[in-house]
Motif scaffolding. Structure first.
Motif, mmCIF file in Angstrom:
data_model
loop_
_atom_site.group_PDB
_atom_site.id
_atom_site.type_symbol
_atom_site.label_atom_id
_atom_site.label_comp_id
_atom_site.label_asym_id
_atom_site.label_seq_id
_atom_site.Cartn_x
_atom_site.Cartn_y
_atom_site.Cartn_z
ATOM 1 N N PRO A 110 -40.719 23.694 59.097
ATOM 2 C CA PRO A 110 -41.241 24.867 59.584
ATOM 3 C C PRO A 110 -42.840 24.854 59.271
ATOM 4 O O PRO A 110 -43.392 24.430 58.563
ATOM 5 N N PRO A 111 -43.495 25.641 60.096
ATOM 6 C CA PRO A 111 -45.065 25.840 59.885
ATOM 7 C C PRO A 111 -45.294 26.669 58.561
ATOM 8 O O PRO A 111 -44.419 27.282 58.159
ATOM 9 N N MET A 112 -46.408 26.270 57.923
ATOM 10 C CA MET A 112 -46.609 26.647 56.548
ATOM 11 C C MET A 112 -47.724 28.078 56.673
ATOM 12 O O MET A 112 -47.489 28.588 55.680
ATOM 13 N N ILE A 113 -48.368 28.055 57.878
ATOM 14 C CA ILE A 113 -49.400 29.113 57.776
ATOM 15 C C ILE A 113 -49.594 29.647 59.247
ATOM 16 O O ILE A 113 -49.450 28.658 59.862
ATOM 17 N N SER A 114 -49.949 30.664 59.337
ATOM 18 C CA SER A 114 -50.413 31.279 60.482
ATOM 19 C C SER A 114 -51.614 31.992 60.515
ATOM 20 O O SER A 114 -51.749 32.823 59.741
ATOM 21 N N TYR A 115 -52.553 31.806 61.631
ATOM 22 C CA TYR A 115 -53.863 32.553 61.925
ATOM 23 C C TYR A 115 -53.807 32.985 63.203
ATOM 24 O O TYR A 115 -53.372 32.557 64.264
ATOM 25 N N ALA A 116 -54.625 34.338 63.148
ATOM 26 C CA ALA A 116 -54.742 35.022 64.442
ATOM 27 C C ALA A 116 -55.763 34.250 65.203
ATOM 28 O O ALA A 116 -56.881 33.700 64.689
ATOM 29 N N LEU A 117 -55.681 33.922 66.822
ATOM 30 C CA LEU A 117 -56.555 33.113 67.414
ATOM 31 C C LEU A 117 -57.096 33.969 68.391
ATOM 32 O O LEU A 117 -56.441 34.743 69.038
ATOM 33 N N ALA A 118 -58.555 34.072 68.285
ATOM 34 C CA ALA A 118 -59.296 34.770 69.398
ATOM 35 C C ALA A 118 -60.659 34.282 69.613
ATOM 36 O O ALA A 118 -61.084 33.198 69.201
ATOM 37 N N PRO A 119 -61.089 34.355 70.689
ATOM 38 C CA PRO A 119 -62.189 33.806 71.466
ATOM 39 C C PRO A 119 -63.607 34.338 71.136
ATOM 40 O O PRO A 119 -63.402 35.638 70.318
ATOM 41 N N ALA A 120 -64.561 33.705 70.805
ATOM 42 C CA ALA A 120 -65.835 34.165 70.208
ATOM 43 C C ALA A 120 -66.530 35.111 70.931
ATOM 44 O O ALA A 120 -67.073 36.138 70.533
ATOM 45 N N GLU A 121 -66.179 34.976 72.279
ATOM 46 C CA GLU A 121 -66.725 35.948 73.180
ATOM 47 C C GLU A 121 -65.450 36.750 73.984
ATOM 48 O O GLU A 121 -64.441 36.069 74.418
ATOM 49 N N LYS A 122 -65.574 38.170 74.095
ATOM 50 C CA LYS A 122 -64.441 38.774 74.898
ATOM 51 C C LYS A 122 -64.687 38.407 76.407
ATOM 52 O O LYS A 122 -65.519 37.977 76.969
ATOM 53 N N GLY A 123 -63.364 38.005 76.989
ATOM 54 C CA GLY A 123 -62.955 37.542 78.305
ATOM 55 C C GLY A 123 -62.726 36.184 78.376
ATOM 56 O O GLY A 123 -62.247 35.653 79.400
ATOM 57 N N ASP A 124 -62.807 35.381 77.239
ATOM 58 C CA ASP A 124 -62.396 34.130 77.308
ATOM 59 C C ASP A 124 -60.935 33.674 76.660
ATOM 60 O O ASP A 124 -60.744 32.655 76.159
ATOM 61 N N GLU A 125 -60.267 34.929 76.556
ATOM 62 C CA GLU A 125 -58.685 34.749 75.969
ATOM 63 C C GLU A 125 -57.970 33.678 76.696
ATOM 64 O O GLU A 125 -57.319 32.867 76.091
ATOM 65 N N ASP A 126 -58.169 33.770 77.991
ATOM 66 C CA ASP A 126 -57.245 32.764 78.837
ATOM 67 C C ASP A 126 -57.774 31.206 78.627
ATOM 68 O O ASP A 126 -56.849 30.438 78.322
ATOM 69 N N LYS A 127 -58.994 31.201 78.417
ATOM 70 C CA LYS A 127 -59.518 29.750 78.350
ATOM 71 C C LYS A 127 -59.014 29.471 77.106
ATOM 72 O O LYS A 127 -58.792 28.107 77.010
ATOM 73 N N VAL A 128 -59.226 29.970 75.942
ATOM 74 C CA VAL A 128 -58.971 29.514 74.654
ATOM 75 C C VAL A 128 -57.480 29.428 74.458
ATOM 76 O O VAL A 128 -57.044 28.214 74.046
ATOM 77 N N PHE A 129 -56.451 30.196 74.949
ATOM 78 C CA PHE A 129 -55.280 30.067 75.102
ATOM 79 C C PHE A 129 -54.832 28.769 75.861
ATOM 80 O O PHE A 129 -54.027 27.937 75.315
ATOM 81 N N ALA A 130 -55.452 28.406 76.980
ATOM 82 C CA ALA A 130 -55.016 27.373 77.531
ATOM 83 C C ALA A 130 -55.573 26.034 76.834
ATOM 84 O O ALA A 130 -54.814 24.941 76.878
ATOM 85 N N ALA A 131 -56.648 25.943 76.378
ATOM 86 C CA ALA A 131 -57.259 24.860 75.650
ATOM 87 C C ALA A 131 -56.367 24.629 74.428
ATOM 88 O O ALA A 131 -55.977 23.556 74.236
#
Length: 689
Positions: free
Chosen positions: A399-420
């Motif tokens: 199982p995964p050991m650790i989790s962190y919240a993932l966010a874009p450096a700039e608002k509006g780039d959520e979909d790009k970050v998630f896809a990458a």
């Protein structure tokens, strides 16, 4: 068995981080002429650590693959990352090999992670050769490292090579059985010579001991030995080969990879003692599938296992594949029974670090090849003959050991970050992305903080996005103490039809972990049956939003025992609102407690760090459950609040000089101490404002 397959070797290089494993791989490739110069990790010039992230951190972040020829025999090598953050897919990687070369540091000896890695090797019953590296370093101690292999790992060893000198005086090795010395020069050359006079007695004594231990592994040989019969070196080596396959013995070699000392002797040990792809411990090798066992052969239907997916900037996705049985041909049609699709193999590529060479021959059992541009095949899938479809079960991942919240450096780039980041999941099956429905966070989970940070660096470089890792919100919970009876009444009169709902509930706390319970105690039709579920729904929806800090309310019981209704104005919505009002009214009168998640932490460390580790866990409000020491390594278990474990990986590494390892998993909820609870509540209210 064909001569080529009998002499072919497919093995993994394994060892804890920092033991010099990648340097050992470099030495073997240079010795066999697969690379033209001896690369160095410090200079970023090794053949197998070529990703920018690997060069930057001076350590492997993904497996390195190579093929070479030793004395005209084909070898396939798989270099497994030593850092626990990057070898979570070890069960998949070990499916690709027939044996292992286990590297141990002559300075540090056996570490906790060494023991963990060795456990995986033993679990799969893989034969192993040990290589004690860094014999030229200050504080190098062959006897200490050998003792650790025997006592901490529980291995019965066959000492193939004994070092001549140590530290700066390390100049060669003695082959104990052969009675020969091999001396190294500054350029990696080897000269055969006599055993040094000051080692003659030691070598003779050790040889007698080794002959006896080898003879024990074979009944007929043991009888001849006890009768005083002379046993030839060839017979002894053949017995060591069989004993290595069955796990009775593990040959031990030594050297210094950085100075190219001992490569040829290690290659000889790999050739002599590890098995070919058709050779099992108890006879012919078999492949286990969901449909039953299949004997390994060149002529049978092909079955291959995709154990890793890597990205090539020119070829795109490369599926690293082990041919388990049968022969894989160029442009062969293959069935993927997992996805029920037909794939075309195309060219058969032989990997050598970041380079690939087109194979001029079909790939038989034991071959590790790269297949490019498969349409619908992922790590863990089986590729096989369409006429004989079978599935090789994929191993279970930790199982995964650790989790962190993932966010874009700039608002509006959520979909790009998630896809990458999603694209990286194809390569690294130990990464996962989920959405926390409670907090709304996109969570990136993996095997450690370094693992996640490296994944983010890779995404930035490849896909030109800017993901940011943030500590995830701790999933606190709220609960209640005591018991109270309250009314929830909703009445609203508008120009037309009004709204009316009236309920009386009894709300009380329950034992930790009991969850939520709703009891319908209405009698005499005080509330019509169709409206009762609406009261329950109103309570549930309000409980999900919490009362004091916005965290879900848990472990409480609501009994609906009375109420009233209006024949015209009552509705499900009205009673749902009434239920919500009753819940809030009850919370106003009851004592609200904040619950925090507690994780079960298991730490492995050398005995000398036990006190420091326990002290640190206690300072994190942890409760130590116990400890157990075996072979100089202590296992400590403790319950610790999740909020206190956010940066633990780096702390543990710093405290133990990188020798500590840990796992953690959610265990239960406990009431938060008042000072902590007040701080969490204050922060929550501040965010709401």
């Amino acid at each position: 068995m064909s001569d080529n397959l009998a002499s072919q070797r497919t093995y993994a290089l394994i060892g804890h981080g920092g033991c010099g494993k990648t340097s050992v791989a470099e030495m073997l490739l240079f010795t066999t002429g697969a690379v033209g110069r001896l690369g160095k990790i410090e200079e970023g010039t090794t053949a197998l650590d070529y990703e920018p992230e690997e060069i930057k951190r001076r350590g492997s972040t993904q497996p390195g693959l190579a093929t070479y020829q030793f004395n005209k025999n084909r070898h396939f090598l798989l270099d497994v990352p030593g850092d626990g953050s990057f070898n979570g897919d070890l069960p998949f990687l070990l499916r690709a090999v027939d044996g292992v070369v286990f590297v141990v540091d002559a300075v540090d000896g056996v570490k906790p992670l060494t023991k963990k890695l060795w456990g995986e090797v033993v679990k799969l019953g893989l034969p192993a050769v040990f290589f004690i590296n860094k014999m030229d370093r200050d504080r190098a101690d062959f006897d200490m490292a050998l003792s650790g292999i025997r006592e901490k790992l529980g291995v019965k060893t066959y000492v193939q090579n004994l070092p001549i000198g140590a530290k700066e005086a390390f100049t060669g090795v003695v082959n104990v059985l052969e009675g020969k010395a091999y001396l190294f020069d500054d350029k990696g050359g080897v000269t055969e010579g006599p055993i040094p006079d000051d080692m003659a007695d030691e070598v003779e004594t050790l040889r007698e001991t080794m002959v006896e231990e080898i003879a024990v592994a074979d009944e007929q040989l043991m009888e001849r030995y006890l009768e005083g019969e002379e046993i030839s070196t060839e017979e002894l080596l053949a017995t060591v080969h069989k004993a290595t396959l069955s796990g009775q013995l593990c040959p031990v070699c030594c050297g210094s990879a950085l100075k190219n000392m001992g490569g040829a002797r290690l290659l000889a040990a790999v050739q002599n003692f590890l098995p070919g792809p058709l050779e099992g411990a108890d006879g012919p090798k078999i492949v286990t599938t969901e449909s039953g066992d299949i004997p390994v052969s060149e002529s049978g239907p092909v079955v291959a296992f995709v154990f890793k997916t890597l990205f090539d900037p020119f070829a795109g996705q490369l599926s690293m594949t082990r041919v388990l049985t049968g022969t894989l041909n160029t442009n062969q049609d293959l069935q993927n029974p997992v996805t029920d699709t037909l794939e075309r193999a195309g060219q058969i590529l032989l990997p050598l670090g970041k380079e690939t060479v087109i194979s001029k021959e079909p790939a038989g059992p034991g071959s590790i090849v790269a297949l490019a541009k498969l349409k619908d095949t992922a790590t863990g899938n089986t590729l096989c003959d369409p006429k004989k479809p079978v599935i090789v079960p994929a191993p279970v991942l930790p199982p995964p050991m650790i989790s962190y919240a993932l966010a874009p450096a700039e608002k509006g780039d959520e979909d790009k970050v998630f896809a990458a980041m999603t694209k990286l999941l194809d390569e690294d099956i130990t990464l996962s992305i989920t959405r926390d429905e409670e907090t709304g966070d996109i969570l990136l989970s993996g095997m450690g903080q370094t693992h996640l940070e490296t994944a983010v660096e890779k995404a930035k470089r490849r896909f030109k996005v800017s993901p940011v890792l943030k500590a995830p919100k701790i999933p606190y919970r709220e609960s209640v103490k005591g018991k109270v009876e309250v009314q929830g009444r909703h009445k609203k009169q508008t120009g037309g039809r009004g709204q009316f709902g009236d309920c009386w509930i009894r709300m009380e706390g329950q034992a930790r972990g009991a969850g939520y319970e709703f009891v319908d105690a209405i009698v005499g039709g005080a509330i019509p049956r169709q409206y009762i579920p609406a009261v329950d729904k109103g309570v549930v929806e309000s409980a999900a939003r919490g009362y004091v800090a916005g965290y879900p309310m848990v472990d409480f019981k609501v009994t609906l025992y009375d109420g009233s209704f209006h024949t015209v104005d009552s509705s499900e919505m009205a009673f749902k609102i009434a239920g919500s009002i009753a819940f809030k009214a009850a919370c106003e009168k009851l004592k609200i407690s904040l619950l925090e998640p507690i994780v079960l932490v298991s730490v492995s460390c050398p005995d000398e760090y036990m006190g420091d580790i326990i002290g640190d866990l206690s300072s994190r409000r942890g409760k130590v459950l116990g400890s157990d020491s075996t072979g100089g390594i202590t296992e400590i278990q403790a319950h610790v609040p999740m909020a206190e474990m956010q940066e633990y990986a780096k702390t543990l590494s710093s405290m133990t000089g990188g020798q500590g390892a840990f796992t953690m998993a959610f265990d239960h909820y406990e009431e938060c101490p008042p000072p902590i609870a007040e701080k969490v509540i204050a922060e929550s209210r501040k965010k709401e404002e």
